[in-house]
Design an enzyme around this catalytic site. Structure first.
Site, PDB file in Angstrom:
ATOM      1  N   LYS A 193      11.902 109.254  60.273  1.00 54.56           N
ATOM      2  CA  LYS A 193      12.639 108.647  59.066  1.00 54.56           C
ATOM      3  C   LYS A 193      11.729 107.375  58.773  1.00 54.56           C
ATOM      4  O   LYS A 193      11.363 106.832  59.594  1.00 54.56           O
ATOM      5  CB  LYS A 193      13.984 107.829  59.685  1.00 54.56           C
ATOM      6  CG  LYS A 193      14.840 108.883  60.118  1.00 54.56           C
ATOM      7  CD  LYS A 193      15.791 109.479  58.805  1.00 54.56           C
ATOM      8  CE  LYS A 193      16.996 110.404  59.112  1.00 54.56           C
ATOM      9  NZ  LYS A 193      17.482 110.727  57.918  1.00 54.56           N
ATOM     10  N   LYS A 231      23.306 121.623  55.564  1.00 52.72           N
ATOM     11  CA  LYS A 231      24.008 120.989  56.698  1.00 52.72           C
ATOM     12  C   LYS A 231      25.272 121.955  56.686  1.00 52.72           C
ATOM     13  O   LYS A 231      26.076 121.775  55.633  1.00 52.72           O
ATOM     14  CB  LYS A 231      24.101 119.671  56.729  1.00 52.72           C
ATOM     15  CG  LYS A 231      22.695 118.813  56.938  1.00 52.72           C
ATOM     16  CD  LYS A 231      22.808 117.562  56.572  1.00 52.72           C
ATOM     17  CE  LYS A 231      21.413 116.932  56.925  1.00 52.72           C
ATOM     18  NZ  LYS A 231      21.620 115.310  56.862  1.00 52.72           N
TER      19      LYS A 231
END
Length: 317
Positions: free
Chosen positions: A97, A201
């Site tokens: 991230k 997802k």
């Protein structure tokens, strides 16, 4: 179907949250998870409900593989912790991230460098920006961070047009996440030539079958990722990855360690960089330890279900 709500603290702030909440629903086929983020309204939550219903009542398509390769996920932590996460994961691919709130560019560079060093030259490093950069910043930072040999950059900018421009200006492959799962027209990424890879997802896309249809229509390489779920939600992601005809990349499904607890005695944790393809069962004791008053989540689920039924009644294009 009966539902029970949970709240599980995260080990590190992730996507701006410190606690993961949701509801687990049991049906004829097993357990399903309904855990849309707090800012999502009923219409967006409708797809999360559809995924939960599919898992609990319908089950999933047959798998074509027994295991799924996964990547380590490194949140916005210091370089020492980043290296520790990678070293303890057993994975040869890591997603890092970057551009998180409160983190400087120097912090991001140090984190990515630590991950590259921990993986060694044969490991694969990808970064996830969550749409935080503008085009010029994206181009500059991608070129800067590519000295660590990036596999791809996930969602460097917020819009499809920005992704397309960045893709034209850099040599590193671009992956689309939010531009797929939160879009009215997820195929616009393909039509605009805005990405080399799509991140799918299960919950945000309405279930395993819906995600499989989108993957086929999109025609781009797929990475399956999680929405920071319990083992119940992760099992749906594993089912999607297991059913795809091709799986060229490690998947972002090794996220359970981001949570302080789980609801299963036999949680979905990777061994030697892979997850087994299987259903999971909820432990009554472990669920009781993280269970919360279900009233608010029952209301969200009811609103999402009503929104889904409305969507189903709407005429097609």
């Amino acid at each position: 179907m009966t539902g029970r709500a949970f709240a599980i603290p995260l080990r590190t702030r992730f996507r701006g949250i410190t606690v993961r909440e949701g509801m687990l629903v049991r049906g004829a086929a097993g357990w399903g998870e309904f855990s849309p983020f707090a800012e999502y309204g009923p219409r967006e939550c409708a797809r999360w409900w559809a995924a939960c219903y599919e898992a609990a009542e319908l089950g999933w398509p047959a798998p074509v593989r027994d295991t799924v390769p996964v990547n380590a996920t490194v949140p916005a932590v210091g370089p020492e912790e980043a290296a520790r996460i990678v070293a303890s994961s057993g994975c040869t691919t890591a997603k890092v991230k970057v551009a998180e709130r409160g983190q400087s560019e120097a912090n991001d560079v140090a984190r990515v460098e630590a991950v590259r060093d921990a993986l060694g030259p044969r490991g694969r490093v990808r970064i996830d920006v969550n749409g935080a950069w503008d085009v010029d910043t994206a181009v500059r930072m991608i070129r800067l961070l590519d000295r660590f040999e990036l596999e791809y950059v996930e969602q460097p900018c917020a819009t499809v047009d920005e992704l397309a421009e960045v893709r034209r200006r850099v040599s590193v492959p671009i992956a689309a996440d939010e531009s797929i799962r939160r879009a009215e027209d997820p195929l616009r990424v393909r039509d605009a030539e805005a990405a080399d890879v799509v991140v799918l997802k299960v919950q945000p896309l309405g279930g395993v079958r819906a995600a499989l249809r989108l993957a086929e229509e999109c025609g781009l390489p797929v990475v399956v990722s999680s929405a920071v779920e319990t083992s119940v939600g992760l099992a749906a992601g594993v089912a999607l990855a297991a059913a795809l005809p091709e799986l060229p990349y490690a998947c972002g499904l090794a996220t359970l360690r981001l949570l302080h607890a789980d609801v299963c005695d036999d949680p979905l944790l990777p061994v030697h960089g892979v997850l087994p393809v299987r259903r999971v069962d909820v432990s009554e004791q472990r669920l009781a330890e993280v269970e919360i008053d279900p009233a608010a989540w029952q209301a969200r689920l009811a609103a999402a279900r009503a929104a889904w039924e409305q969507v189903e009644r709407e005429p097609g294009p």
